[in-house]
Enzyme design. Structure first.
Site, PDB file in Angstrom:
ATOM      1  N   CYS A   6      -3.609 -12.876  -6.008  1.00  0.00           N
ATOM      2  CA  CYS A   6      -3.197 -13.657  -4.834  1.00  0.00           C
ATOM      3  C   CYS A   6      -3.468 -15.135  -5.056  1.00  0.00           C
ATOM      4  CB  CYS A   6      -3.888 -13.134  -3.573  1.00  0.00           C
ATOM      5  SG  CYS A   6      -5.677 -13.223  -3.629  1.00  0.00           S
ATOM      6  N   ASP A  65     -16.464  -2.181  -3.639  1.00  0.00           N
ATOM      7  CA  ASP A  65     -16.440  -3.536  -3.081  1.00  0.00           C
ATOM      8  C   ASP A  65     -17.864  -4.076  -3.063  1.00  0.00           C
ATOM      9  OD1 ASP A  65     -14.069  -5.108  -1.297  1.00  0.00           O
ATOM     10  OD2 ASP A  65     -16.132  -5.801  -0.962  1.00  0.00           O
ATOM     11  N   ASP A  81      -7.188  -5.271  -6.780  1.00  0.00           N
ATOM     12  CA  ASP A  81      -6.720  -6.266  -5.803  1.00  0.00           C
ATOM     13  C   ASP A  81      -7.830  -7.284  -5.531  1.00  0.00           C
ATOM     14  OD1 ASP A  81      -5.225  -7.575  -3.871  1.00  0.00           O
ATOM     15  OD2 ASP A  81      -5.722  -6.145  -2.281  1.00  0.00           O
ATOM     16  N   ARG A 114       0.842  -1.206   0.000  1.00  0.00           N
ATOM     17  CA  ARG A 114       0.000   0.000   0.000  1.00  0.00           C
ATOM     18  C   ARG A 114       0.876   1.254   0.000  1.00  0.00           C
ATOM     19  NH1 ARG A 114      -3.062  -2.856   4.446  1.00  0.00           N
ATOM     20  NH2 ARG A 114      -4.524  -4.137   3.274  1.00  0.00           N
TER      21      ARG A 114
HETATM   22  N1  SAH Z   1      -7.476  -4.347  -1.343  1.00  0.00           N
HETATM   23  C1  SAH Z   1      -7.925  -4.848  -0.062  1.00  0.00           C
HETATM   24  C2  SAH Z   1      -8.076  -6.346  -0.033  1.00  0.00           C
HETATM   25  C3  SAH Z   1      -9.022  -6.903  -1.063  1.00  0.00           C
HETATM   26  S1  SAH Z   1      -9.671  -8.467  -0.651  1.00  0.00           S
HETATM   27  C4  SAH Z   1      -6.983  -4.356   1.038  1.00  0.00           C
HETATM   28  O1  SAH Z   1      -5.993  -3.692   0.720  1.00  0.00           O
HETATM   29  O2  SAH Z   1      -7.239  -4.639   2.201  1.00  0.00           O
HETATM   30  C5  SAH Z   1     -10.853  -8.720  -1.891  1.00  0.00           C
HETATM   31  C6  SAH Z   1     -12.153  -7.940  -1.732  1.00  0.00           C
HETATM   32  O3  SAH Z   1     -12.893  -8.164  -2.917  1.00  0.00           O
HETATM   33  C7  SAH Z   1     -13.059  -8.332  -0.597  1.00  0.00           C
HETATM   34  O4  SAH Z   1     -13.321  -7.213   0.192  1.00  0.00           O
HETATM   35  C8  SAH Z   1     -14.350  -8.803  -1.277  1.00  0.00           C
HETATM   36  O5  SAH Z   1     -15.532  -8.356  -0.597  1.00  0.00           O
HETATM   37  C9  SAH Z   1     -14.266  -8.130  -2.598  1.00  0.00           C
HETATM   38  N2  SAH Z   1     -14.954  -8.764  -3.733  1.00  0.00           N
HETATM   39  C10 SAH Z   1     -14.973 -10.053  -4.096  1.00  0.00           C
HETATM   40  N3  SAH Z   1     -15.604 -10.222  -5.264  1.00  0.00           N
HETATM   41  C11 SAH Z   1     -16.008  -8.993  -5.658  1.00  0.00           C
HETATM   42  C12 SAH Z   1     -16.696  -8.489  -6.807  1.00  0.00           C
HETATM   43  N4  SAH Z   1     -17.081  -9.295  -7.785  1.00  0.00           N
HETATM   44  N5  SAH Z   1     -16.918  -7.170  -6.885  1.00  0.00           N
HETATM   45  C13 SAH Z   1     -16.524  -6.350  -5.897  1.00  0.00           C
HETATM   46  N6  SAH Z   1     -15.853  -6.752  -4.821  1.00  0.00           N
HETATM   47  C14 SAH Z   1     -15.596  -8.060  -4.695  1.00  0.00           C
END
Ligand code: SAH
Length: 402
Positions: free
Chosen positions: A345, A256, A305, A218
């Site tokens: 990931c 999200d 992400d 980040r």
């Molecule tokens: N970037 C974040 C971590 C992301 S984890 C950080 O820095 O902490 C992945 C996220 O994707 C989760 O919060 C999950 O709710 C969301 N997610 C999963 N599928 C999704 C979709 N189709 N559209 C939007 N969000 C999604």
């Protein structure tokens, strides 16, 4: 002659199947096993031997898992007992201390499973509170020893458990969460990671955690944030946005699909005094990105992400399609000269494959793009050399040349 019962049942490998264990890979799959002495209980220690009976390793037995054995030691000497577990945990904690990760108010991963010689065990620290995941029969077998060791080494205010359900299922273990030691703090606990103030609610039944593996990334991405309009796709609790706003971004749009995640993001944004520059969109990322593209929006810094798209070898193809789609959209939303930080990931997607996917996306949307940085997982998520499976997080920081 009196014969004593062996203390540890022997598990004999098939001829020729000891190669990977000789290379110190910690997993032995069910197909490599020729025979099991007796009926070891789940998680019990067994002696892994060659067809001629030579010692190969001490391992934990997982009767329900394809990964039938997870090795504790390739050295015959140590007894696998509470003292052994304690020494391994102490070593792991010491390494984090040497990295300067145990300071007051901070957070880090204290134990990262196989890479720290403790297969199936993950322990995270949030200031004075520890959260454990027991993800294999062997780790579960030693849970009391783990808790006692953590208690003795760190005297935390609480030790909780949030074992991830899907992984435990494969090991024949039911999902578990709850308090193991101490008292659950009544309010969310604040901690500092990657320079941003974060919160974690340790209350029982809370599903929330924090992605500690992205803390340093980040900050790295935020280095491109000055004056930027930021798009944070799959924002979770907003870590990338907050880091960028603290480094001079003008505003951030967080997307999200989880309303709870966005609620946390809002709370954390307030805590870091950047909430007035955030907008929160509860939506499906690919759909929302299409909408933004169709309305000709542009951003200076975009973070993609996503969650793990690929959990098994069978899912690689569909997962690649998913990565390509969002990267095409991300690049279309990037203004000329802008920066895209794109992550995966999925352990099953190598960094080489990931780069190919992103390169394909750039060609399809006709953008000239360069890699300006490669990101990976931090030092508290190490990769033991014989166990490349531990490497899962990869990120490309890309600049659109035109
Ligand atoms: N970037 C974040 C971590 C992301 S984890 C950080 O820095 O902490 C992945 C996220 O994707 C989760 O919060 C999950 O709710 C969301 N997610 C999963 N599928 C999704 C979709 N189709 N559209 C939007 N969000 C999604």
């Amino acid at each position: 002659m009196r014969q004593s019962m062996p203390k540890y049942p022997a598990v004999t490998l098939k001829a020729g199947r000891e190669k990977s264990i000789r290379r110190r890979h910690p997993w032995i799959f069910s197909g490599a096993i020729a025979g099991v002495e007796g009926r070891p209980e789940p998680g019990a220690t067994v002696r892994v031997v060659t067809p001629s009976g030579d010692f190969l390793a001490w391992a934990a037995y997982s009767p329900s898992s394809q990964i039938r054995l997870r090795t504790w030691s390739f050295d015959e000497k140590p007894d696998i007992d509470a003292g052994f577990i304690q020494r391994r945990i102490a070593r792991s904690v010491d390494k984090r201390r040497e990295l300067g990760l145990l300071g007051a108010g901070g957070a880090c991963r204290l134990v990262f499973g196989e890479s720290d010689g403790l297969p199936g065990l993950v322990v995270d620290r949030y200031d004075e509170h520890l959260v454990c995941q027991f993800l294999s029969a062997g780790a579960d077998y030693w849970r009391d020893a783990v808790i006692a060791a953590l208690n003795e080494l760190l005297s935390p205010q609480s030790i909780g458990e949030r074992s991830e359900a899907s992984v435990r299922q494969k090991e024949g273990l039911e999902s578990r969460r709850g308090l193991l030691r101490g008292a659950i703090p009544p309010a969310p606990v604040e901690f500092l990671a990657g320079g941003i103030r974060q919160l974690i609610d340790l209350g029982e039944g809370q599903k929330t955690g924090s992605y500690l593996d992205q803390s340093i990334n980040r900050l790295r991405v935020a280095a491109y944030a000055s004056g930027a309009k930021v798009l944070d796709a799959y924002s979770y609790s907003g870590g990338f946005s907050i880091a960028a706003l603290l480094k001079g971004a003008v505003n951030a749009t967080l997307i999200d699909s989880s309303a709870d995640a966005l609620k946390m993001a809002e709370q954390q944004a307030r805590l870091n005094s950047v909430a007035n520059r955030c907008s929160f969109t509860n939506a499906n990322v690919p759909e929302e990105l299409r909408k933004l593209r169709d309305s000709r929006q542009q951003f200076d810094l975009i973070v993609l992400d996503p969650p793990k798209f690929v959990s098994s070898a069978q899912q690689v193809k569909s997962g690649c399609r998913g990565y390509k789609d969002i990267n095409m959209l991300g690049l279309q939303l990037l203004r000329p000269g802008g920066v895209l930080a794109s992550f995966s990931c999925s352990g099953h997607v190598s960094s080489e494959l990931f780069q190919k996917i992103v390169a394909g996306a750039a060609i399809d949307v006709k953008r000239d793009v360069q890699i300006i940085e490669r990101l990976s997982q931090p030092a508290d998520h190490p990769v033991a050399l014989p166990f490349p499976e531990a490497e899962y997080l990869k990120g490309l920081v890309l600049r659109a040349v035109n």
